[in-house]
Each structure stands twice: as structure tokens, then as C-alpha cells.
Design a protein around this motif. Structure first.
Motif, short mmCIF file in Angstrom:
data_model
loop_
_atom_site.label_atom_id
_atom_site.label_comp_id
_atom_site.label_asym_id
_atom_site.label_seq_id
_atom_site.Cartn_x
_atom_site.Cartn_y
_atom_site.Cartn_z
N TYR A 227 18.32 -1.02 22.27
CA TYR A 227 19.75 -1.35 22.18
C TYR A 227 19.89 -2.84 21.93
N GLN A 228 20.61 -3.18 20.90
CA GLN A 228 20.85 -4.58 20.54
C GLN A 228 22.33 -4.88 20.73
N PRO A 229 22.67 -5.61 21.78
CA PRO A 229 24.09 -5.82 22.08
C PRO A 229 24.80 -6.74 21.10
N GLY A 230 24.06 -7.65 20.45
CA GLY A 230 24.69 -8.61 19.55
C GLY A 230 24.85 -8.06 18.14
N ASP A 231 24.99 -8.97 17.19
CA ASP A 231 25.12 -8.62 15.79
C ASP A 231 23.76 -8.19 15.26
N LYS A 233 22.59 -8.02 12.38
CA LYS A 233 22.12 -8.82 11.27
C LYS A 233 21.60 -10.19 11.69
N LYS A 234 21.79 -10.55 12.95
CA LYS A 234 21.35 -11.85 13.43
C LYS A 234 20.34 -11.68 14.56
N PRO A 235 19.34 -12.55 14.66
CA PRO A 235 18.37 -12.46 15.77
C PRO A 235 19.07 -12.64 17.11
N GLY A 236 18.66 -11.85 18.07
CA GLY A 236 19.29 -11.96 19.38
C GLY A 236 18.51 -11.20 20.42
#
Length: 243
Positions: A227-231, A233-236
Motif C-alpha cells: 500500500y502506497q499512501p502517497g502519490d 508517481k512520486k517516490p514515497g
């Protein structure tokens, strides 16, 4: 070619060593004993490693097939011979004991592996593969000793000689399917099946032999959720749960 990549590597090694050693012994307990030994040693090892790989890519991105093979061989030969004398002298008439030994050891390992990745979409990828590891290890250890004070020429000593033979085969296959449920949640699930066979024996001449024999199979499922909470398309930050 544009979609083909082939590599091959071969390397080898050869080493030899020899030497002589003189030893003087003066034992006081349990009885007074004085003797000297003249020992000769030789060692020779040779090995080689051959490995190669082939990778096939395709116009479709992330689609790839690869094959890997490797073979390693090592062979060692060790020898020692000793003459024992009374006191410090090394005259033939003072010789009381002789001993010789040969040890031939081999180690072979072969690895074969293939992997294939096939994308069904930009977010779905199937990965499969198989691998085999074949190992062979052996050792032949012979000792020859003087049968008596009158007969010094060494003869085969079965109580101090032994044979060792070991083989291990590992066969495995895996499959993994990864896909995205949304822009932020992705799944990956699969399994790995592995079979191991072991057969080893240790034989000491004229004594009871011992060995090991095993054959077992393991099934290892795997599941992960990312699960990637941020955008996306951007590293996070990424939160991953795996079993």
C-alpha cells in the motif's frame, strides 16, 4: 542480436605443494621412549568452473526468458609417508616403523535454472521458474602401515581406511502472480515447491557402515500486499504486509 544475450565464463586452478618434516620425540611417561620421524608430504588440487547464461527479451516490455547453467569440479590428492627410527639416528638398521597414506577427494556441483516473466498488462505480471542443484562429494582414504618390526614394508590397514560418498539433489519450481487492485494497492501471490534427496554413506573397512538417506518435499506459499499512501508517481512511503 537485439533480443538475445549470451555469456560464457571458464576458469580453472591448479596448485601443488610438497615438503619434508623431521620430528624428534622423547616420552617419559608412561614408559621412557625415544624415537624420531622423517615425514614426506605431497598435496595437489585442481578445479575448474564453467558457467553460462542466455537471456531472451522481447519487444513487449517486462517479458523475459533466461537460462543459467553452472558446473564446478574440485579434485584433491593428499599423500604422506613416514619412516620412524630409534633415537636420533636415521640409519636403515634403526628403522622401526613405516606408514603411508593416500586421500583422494572429489567435489562436484551442477546448477541448472530457468526463469520466465510474462506481463498481461502494465500492472499484472506472471513469474515462473525452475531450478536444480546436484551435488556429489566423495573421499577415498587409504592407510598402509608396517605389519611388524620384522616386516617394515607397509601393507593396507583396513581399520584406519575409509570411504565416504555423499549426494544431494534439490529440485524446485515456483510461480508468482502480481497485480494492482488500484493505484495505491497491489498484490503478489504464489508458491514454491521444493524436493530434496540426500544419500550419504560412510564406510570404514571391516567395521559397521553408517549413512543417511532422506527424501522430503516442501510447499512454500507466499502472499504480499503493498500500500502506497502517497502519490504513486512520486517516490514515497510504502507499507507492505507479507506471509
Amino acid at each position: 542480436a537485439q533480443y538475445h544475450n549470451l555469456t560464457l565464463n571458464v576458469q580453472g586452478n591448479l596448485f601443488r605443494n610438497a615438503g619434508t618434516y623431521d620430528q624428534y620425540n622423547n616420552l617419559l611417561l608412561p614408559v621412557v621412549s625415544e624415537f624420531s620421524r622423517d615425514t614426506r608430504r605431497r598435496f595437489r588440487t585442481q578445479s575448474y568452473d564453467v558457467n553460462g547464461s542466455y537471456t531472451r527479451t522481447f519487444e513487449q516490455k517486462r517479458r523475459e526468458w533466461s537460462v543459467l547453467a553452472q558446473h564446478t569440479r574440485n579434485r584433491n590428492v593428499q599423500f604422506y609417508g613416514l619412516d620412524q627410527f630409534q633415537g636420533h639416528t636415521e640409519a636403515n638398521e634403526a628403522k622401526t616403523y613405516r606408514e603411508e597414506s593416500d586421500n583422494l577427494a572429489r567435489n562436484l556441483e551442477t546448477t541448472l535454472q530457468t526463469d520466465y516473466a510474462h506481463p498481461f498488462s502494465e500492472t499484472a505480471l506472471l513469474e515462473t521458474g525452475a531450478k536444480a542443484i546436484l551435488r556429489r562429494v566423495s573421499s577415498d582414504f587409504d592407510v598402509r602401515t608396517s605389519p611388524s618390526l620384522r616386516i617394515l614394508d607397509p601393507v593396507f590397514n583396513s581399520l584406519r581406511s575409509n570411504l565416504f560418498d555423499y549426494r544431494q539433489d534439490v529440485l524446485s519450481a515456483y510461480g508468482t502472480y502480481g497485480f494492482s487492485a488500484s493505484k495505491k494497492v497491489s498484490f503478489k501471490l504464489g508458491a514454491r515447491l521444493e524436493n530434496t534427496r540426500v544419500d550419504g554413506s560412510f564406510q570404514q573397512r571391516q567395521t559397521e557402515n553408517s549413512g543417511v538417506e532422506q527424501n522430503y518435499t516442501n510447499l512454500l506459499p507466499n502472499l504480499s500486499v503493498s500500500y502506497q499512501p502517497g502519490d504513486p508517481k512520486k517516490p514515497g512511503q510504502t507499507l507492505r504486509l507479507a506471509y
